[in-house]
Design a protein around this motif. Structure first.
Motif, short mmCIF file in Angstrom:
data_model
loop_
_atom_site.label_atom_id
_atom_site.label_comp_id
_atom_site.label_asym_id
_atom_site.label_seq_id
_atom_site.Cartn_x
_atom_site.Cartn_y
_atom_site.Cartn_z
N PHE A 33 66.93 20.82 8.40
CA PHE A 33 66.40 20.25 7.16
C PHE A 33 66.41 18.73 7.16
O PHE A 33 66.28 18.10 6.12
N LYS A 34 66.56 18.12 8.34
CA LYS A 34 66.57 16.66 8.46
C LYS A 34 65.28 16.10 7.86
O LYS A 34 64.18 16.57 8.17
N GLY A 35 65.43 15.12 6.97
CA GLY A 35 64.26 14.49 6.36
C GLY A 35 63.83 15.12 5.05
O GLY A 35 63.14 14.49 4.27
N TYR A 36 64.22 16.37 4.80
CA TYR A 36 63.88 17.02 3.53
C TYR A 36 64.87 16.59 2.45
O TYR A 36 66.00 16.24 2.74
N LYS A 37 64.44 16.64 1.21
CA LYS A 37 65.32 16.35 0.09
C LYS A 37 65.67 17.64 -0.62
O LYS A 37 64.81 18.51 -0.80
N GLY A 38 66.94 17.78 -1.01
CA GLY A 38 67.39 18.97 -1.70
C GLY A 38 68.38 18.64 -2.80
O GLY A 38 68.90 17.54 -2.86
N ILE A 39 68.63 19.61 -3.66
CA ILE A 39 69.53 19.45 -4.80
C ILE A 39 70.87 20.12 -4.49
O ILE A 39 70.90 21.27 -4.06
#
Length: 76
Positions: A33-39
């Motif tokens: 998930f490198k580079g993705y934004k998550g909560i």
């Protein structure tokens, strides 16, 4: 007299990393998930559980565990 070892100060302490809070947006530095934004959904001692939304193809929820050292908090 008994010999008593001085154990104070002999434990190695890891440098403190600023942990995210529930509801913060983070971006992993490594992994799938490198580079993705998550909560952030759950905060643990050494990691956080992050929700990245739903997979467009399967509709499954995309969640993962990220160590505190392996993400940065995204400013709002």
């Amino acid at each position: 007299m008994m010999d008593v070892e001085n154990t104070q100060g002999t434990e190695e302490q890891a440098p403190k990393v600023k942990a995210a809070k529930v509801g913060d947006t983070i971006q992993p530095k490594k992994g799938d998930f490198k580079g993705y934004k998550g909560i952030v959904m759950v905060v643990r001692d050494n990691s956080v559980i992050v929700d990245f939304g739903k997979d467009a193809e399967t509709g499954e929820s995309m969640k993962t565990v990220v160590n505190h050292k392996n993400y940065k908090i995204v400013k709002k």
